[in-house]
Structure formats: structure tokens, C-alpha cells
Design an enzyme around this catalytic site. Structure first.
Site, PDB file in Angstrom:
ATOM      1  N   ARG A 145       0.871  -1.191   0.000  1.00  0.00           N
ATOM      2  CA  ARG A 145       0.000   0.000   0.000  1.00  0.00           C
ATOM      3  C   ARG A 145       0.896   1.225   0.000  1.00  0.00           C
ATOM      4  O   ARG A 145       1.797   1.346   0.837  1.00  0.00           O
ATOM      5  CB  ARG A 145      -0.888   0.048   1.228  1.00  0.00           C
ATOM      6  CG  ARG A 145      -1.462   1.457   1.420  1.00  0.00           C
ATOM      7  CD  ARG A 145      -2.496   1.577   2.475  1.00  0.00           C
ATOM      8  NE  ARG A 145      -3.723   0.947   2.047  1.00  0.00           N
ATOM      9  CZ  ARG A 145      -4.918   1.250   2.554  1.00  0.00           C
ATOM     10  NH1 ARG A 145      -5.035   2.174   3.474  1.00  0.00           N
ATOM     11  NH2 ARG A 145      -5.999   0.627   2.136  1.00  0.00           N
ATOM     12  N   HIS A 204      -7.391   0.596  -6.280  1.00  0.00           N
ATOM     13  CA  HIS A 204      -7.628  -0.128  -5.023  1.00  0.00           C
ATOM     14  C   HIS A 204      -8.404  -1.409  -5.370  1.00  0.00           C
ATOM     15  O   HIS A 204      -9.581  -1.550  -5.021  1.00  0.00           O
ATOM     16  CB  HIS A 204      -8.421   0.777  -4.072  1.00  0.00           C
ATOM     17  CG  HIS A 204      -8.385   0.347  -2.635  1.00  0.00           C
ATOM     18  ND1 HIS A 204      -7.654  -0.739  -2.179  1.00  0.00           N
ATOM     19  CD2 HIS A 204      -8.992   0.866  -1.520  1.00  0.00           C
ATOM     20  CE1 HIS A 204      -7.819  -0.871  -0.885  1.00  0.00           C
ATOM     21  NE2 HIS A 204      -8.626   0.087  -0.454  1.00  0.00           N
ATOM     22  N   GLN A 243     -10.353  -3.615  -2.809  1.00  0.00           N
ATOM     23  CA  GLN A 243     -11.586  -2.950  -2.360  1.00  0.00           C
ATOM     24  C   GLN A 243     -12.722  -3.232  -3.346  1.00  0.00           C
ATOM     25  O   GLN A 243     -13.844  -3.561  -2.956  1.00  0.00           O
ATOM     26  CB  GLN A 243     -11.349  -1.438  -2.247  1.00  0.00           C
ATOM     27  CG  GLN A 243     -12.581  -0.665  -1.811  1.00  0.00           C
ATOM     28  CD  GLN A 243     -12.967  -0.956  -0.375  1.00  0.00           C
ATOM     29  OE1 GLN A 243     -12.160  -0.834   0.524  1.00  0.00           O
ATOM     30  NE2 GLN A 243     -14.218  -1.342  -0.140  1.00  0.00           N
ATOM     31  N   ASP A 264     -16.968   7.821  -1.704  1.00  0.00           N
ATOM     32  CA  ASP A 264     -15.647   7.734  -1.069  1.00  0.00           C
ATOM     33  C   ASP A 264     -15.364   9.124  -0.499  1.00  0.00           C
ATOM     34  O   ASP A 264     -16.085  10.089  -0.821  1.00  0.00           O
ATOM     35  CB  ASP A 264     -14.610   7.357  -2.165  1.00  0.00           C
ATOM     36  CG  ASP A 264     -13.198   7.131  -1.638  1.00  0.00           C
ATOM     37  OD1 ASP A 264     -12.994   7.117  -0.399  1.00  0.00           O
ATOM     38  OD2 ASP A 264     -12.281   6.958  -2.478  1.00  0.00           O
ATOM     39  N   CYS A 322     -16.238   2.649   0.927  1.00  0.00           N
ATOM     40  CA  CYS A 322     -15.050   1.847   1.231  1.00  0.00           C
ATOM     41  C   CYS A 322     -14.591   2.017   2.677  1.00  0.00           C
ATOM     42  O   CYS A 322     -13.965   1.121   3.233  1.00  0.00           O
ATOM     43  CB  CYS A 322     -13.918   2.220   0.281  1.00  0.00           C
ATOM     44  SG  CYS A 322     -13.565   3.984   0.273  1.00  0.00           S
ATOM     45  N   ARG A 370     -13.822  -7.422   3.083  1.00  0.00           N
ATOM     46  CA  ARG A 370     -12.405  -7.239   2.729  1.00  0.00           C
ATOM     47  C   ARG A 370     -11.606  -8.482   3.122  1.00  0.00           C
ATOM     48  O   ARG A 370     -10.687  -8.889   2.421  1.00  0.00           O
ATOM     49  CB  ARG A 370     -11.819  -6.006   3.437  1.00  0.00           C
ATOM     50  CG  ARG A 370     -12.488  -4.665   3.130  1.00  0.00           C
ATOM     51  CD  ARG A 370     -12.335  -4.273   1.679  1.00  0.00           C
ATOM     52  NE  ARG A 370     -10.961  -4.320   1.216  1.00  0.00           N
ATOM     53  CZ  ARG A 370      -9.998  -3.445   1.528  1.00  0.00           C
ATOM     54  NH1 ARG A 370     -10.269  -2.403   2.282  1.00  0.00           N
ATOM     55  NH2 ARG A 370      -8.764  -3.591   1.064  1.00  0.00           N
TER      56      ARG A 370
HETATM   57  N1   CP Z   1     -11.089   0.703   2.712  1.00  0.00           N
HETATM   58  C1   CP Z   1      -9.807   0.683   3.101  1.00  0.00           C
HETATM   59  O1   CP Z   1      -8.886   0.392   2.326  1.00  0.00           O
HETATM   60  O2   CP Z   1      -9.620   0.976   4.403  1.00  0.00           O
HETATM   61  P1   CP Z   1      -8.219   1.169   5.119  1.00  0.00           P
HETATM   62  O3   CP Z   1      -7.614   2.439   4.571  1.00  0.00           O
HETATM   63  O4   CP Z   1      -8.539   1.259   6.585  1.00  0.00           O
HETATM   64  O5   CP Z   1      -7.351  -0.009   4.791  1.00  0.00           O
HETATM   65  N1  NVA Z   2      -9.702   7.103  -1.771  1.00  0.00           N
HETATM   66  C1  NVA Z   2      -9.372   6.799  -0.406  1.00  0.00           C
HETATM   67  C2  NVA Z   2      -9.635   5.361  -0.137  1.00  0.00           C
HETATM   68  C3  NVA Z   2      -9.304   4.912   1.261  1.00  0.00           C
HETATM   69  C4  NVA Z   2      -9.591   3.453   1.452  1.00  0.00           C
HETATM   70  C5  NVA Z   2      -7.917   7.147  -0.152  1.00  0.00           C
HETATM   71  O1  NVA Z   2      -7.075   6.821  -1.003  1.00  0.00           O
HETATM   72  O2  NVA Z   2      -7.614   7.739   0.860  1.00  0.00           O
END
Ligand code: CP
Ligand code: NVA
Length: 326
Positions: A108, A135, A138, A231, A272, A312
Site C-alpha cells: 500500500r 484499489h 476494495q 468515497d 469503502c 475485505r
Molecule cells: N477501505 C480501506 O482500504 O480501508 P483502510 O484504509 O482502513 O485499509
Molecule cells: N480514496 C481513499 C480510499 C481509502 C480506502 C484514499 O485513497 O484515501
């Protein structure tokens, strides 16, 4: 099964066929049933999994760890402050070292090119747990949740409302266009998806008979939909854009009026997470207008966000089992 996903990376869903995505979703549903029935197949016994995080995470990190423990694997969390990654050692060298020690690597972080570089050199499956662009794990959980509540994906009317360029929007665009949904991205024009990604999505849609529409008109976008999704308005790394996004997206806040505009009493709300919904967080205290959804919708019967969050685990587990074992 006419294909194997063993050894395959998951950087975006672009490189997965509709059949492969369907397989992952069905495997996720099966693994969820097994978990509820107390069945632990330990498909990943003896495997070691590296979890690299440049950005924070609650769901993705915990989903990988729980999925590993459920299946008998060991998960090692590697925070960006703990390792040499990209500072004293190149991504390429880190990939080759971790690939000799681990059976799979989750990443990540910020640049999508970093996860591509890891995948190029690791020699083991690399899974994208979120980059600035995509993502994909997700999107798998989102599609699984739609199947659970609506019984199918084909033809499901799905409004994604808000930042149409977020990593989540991009991955839904790919997932929906591959799986035959009727997707409407509802946003201001300046936040419509990038042209090249849209072109690719339209190609996938031509195969699957998905419909992809972009509109700034809320009434048109949410009319008759089965799902409303949003989101946050500023993703991780976009903190300096918050004031601008509030200005642009305030009319697109998901509220009960918007839910009612769907005209569908069975419409579900997905997100999400994490989410700002009139709750007291550091960011919402500084920017009370930041809420992309009202508390009323978030806490309503329409909201299935915690099923989605739980999914998830099941989808990430399916990705690891399919790419490491099958
Ligand atoms: N939805 C999601 O990816 O959550 P986190 O940022 O907590 O991993
Ligand atoms: N678009 C958001 C998603 C978090 C799961 C971000 O990247 O912060």
C-alpha cells in the site's frame, strides 16, 4: 476450471478476465461460508506474507492479517519507517530480497509505479492494497457485497457519487465494466475519470455489455439505482486539496434526499471507509463541511458498509489462496 491464477499479481483488475473475477468472488463467498461454519482449511499453511505500508490502514492491514491467520500463514507488517524501502535501498532490491523470503507481498502506498516495480522483480505474487491510482481488493469486496444484497452483478444500476478520479472510483470503473454493471459516475466534470481509463473501461464494457455513464446531474445519475456509493472527497496524500474539493463536491454529499431520489426503497449505500459522516475526528473538526455522507444515511437501513468492510477479509483471503495455491 479452465485457468489458474497461481503466481498472478493483482495490481489492478484490468489484467483479470470476467471469468477470473467471478471465480475470485465465488471463492470469497465460499471462504466466508466456511469461516462461519468453523471450517479452517489452512490453505496457506507454512506461507509467509509481507505487508508493506507507506500509508496508514485499518481494514486492508487487518484483513490481510486475519486472512493469513485463518489460513495458517504468517503475516509480517513492514511499516515504511521500519524498512529501508526506497530510502537506503531501491524498490528493485527490496523486491528481490523479500521475494527470496516471502511467498507473497502486499503493498500500500503512493505511486502506482512502485507496486509495478515490486511485481517486476519480486518473483512472487504482489497484491496492490491501494495506490494513488487503484484499489483492486476494495473493488472485489464491493462487488461481493453487491452480489450478497442484489443476487447478481449483471445490469445492477450503480451510482458512484463524488470524486470520480479516486483510486476507489477507478477500480470500480474497471470492475463494473468487466462485470456488466450499469455504472453512473456522478460528479463535477473536472473530477470525471481520466480519458484513457475511461476508454479502457468502454472496451471492457463492449465485451460485458456493461453501461458506463458520466453525469454531473444528480437526478439523472441516481434515478432508479440499486446502489449508491461514495468515497472521501480528498484521498490520502490530497490533504492540501480539501478546501477545493468541499467547494466542488458539496452538492454531491450523499444525504437522505439523494437516497430518496433513487426512487428505490431497496437501494443500498456503500462506502469503502474510512468515512466522514458528522462524526468527531481531527479532520472533521477542522473542516466541518468535509462529510461526503450524512450520518442519517450512514446509520440508516440502506447502509451496508460494515458488511462491505468485513468482506475485505474474505476477498483478500480468496486472492491469496487463488494466487498462491490453486
Ligand atoms: N477501505 C480501506 O482500504 O480501508 P483502510 O484504509 O482502513 O485499509
Ligand atoms: N480514496 C481513499 C480510499 C481509502 C480506502 C484514499 O485513497 O484515501
Amino acid at each position: 476450471m479452465p485457468f489458474s491464477l497461481r503466481g498472478k499479481h493483482l495490481l489492478t483488475l484490468k489484467s483479470y478476465s470476467p471469468e477470473e473475477i467471478e471465480f475470485l468472488l465465488q471463492l470469497s463467498i465460499k471462504l466466508k461460508q466456511d469461516k462461519y461454519a468453523g471450517i479452517r482449511a489452512k490453505n496457506l499453511e507454512g506461507k509467509n506474507i509481507a505487508l508493506i505500508f507507506e500509508k496508514p490502514s485499518t481494514r486492508t492491514r487487518c484483513a490481510f492479517v486475519v486472512a493469513c491467520v485463518d489460513e495458517g500463514a504468517h503475516a509480517e507488517y513492514l511499516g515504511i519507517q521500519d524498512i529501508q524501502f526506497g530510502k537506503k535501498e531501491t524498490v528493485k532490491d527490496t523486491a528481490r530480497v523479500l521475494g527470496r523470503m516471502f511467498d507473497g507481498i502486499q503493498f500500500r502506498g503512493f505511486k502506482h509505479e512502485t507496486v509495478e516495480e515490486l511485481a517486476r522483480y519480486a518473483g512472487v505474487p504482489v497484491w496492490n492494497g491501494l495506490t494513488d491510482k487503484f484499489h483492486p481488493t476494495q473493488a472485489l469486496a464491493d462487488l461481493m457485497t453487491v452480489i450478497e444484497y442484489k443476487g447478481t452483478l449483471k445490469g445492477i444500476r450503480f451510482a458512484y457519487v463524488g470524486d470520480g478520479r479516486s483510486n476507489v472510483a477507478n477500480s470500480l470503473l474497471i470492475g463494473a465494466s468487466k462485470m456488466g454493471l450499469d455504472l453512473r459516475i456522478v460528479s463535477v466534470e473536472s473530477l470525471f475519470p481520466e480519458k484513457e481509463l475511461l476508454r479502457q473501461a468502454q472496451e471492457f464494457a463492449a465485451e460485458s455489455r456493461a453501461k458506463i455513464a458520466l453525469t454531473a446531474d444528480i437526478d439523472e445519475g441516481v434515478k432508479g439505482v440499486d446502489v449508491i456509493y461514495t468515497d472521501v472527497w480528498a484521498s490520502m496524500g490530497e490533504e492540501s486539496k480539501i478546501a477545493d474539493r468541499i467547494k466542488l463536491l458539496k452538492p454531491y454529499q450523499v444525504n437522505m434526499k439523494m437516497v430518496e431520489k433513487s426512487g428505490n426503497p431497496e437501494v443500498i449505500f456503500l462506502h469503502c471507509l474510512p468515512s466522514f459522516h458528522n462524526t468527531d475526528t481531527d479532520t472533521s473538526r477542522k473542516n466541518p463541511d468535509i462529510c461526503e455522507v450524512t450520518d442519517e444515511v450512514f446509520e440508516s437501513k440502506h447502509s451496508k458498509v460494515f458488511d462491505q468492510a468485513e468482506n475485505r477479509v474474505h476477498t483478500i483471503k480468496a486472492v491469496m489462496v487463488a494466487t498462491l495455491c490453486r
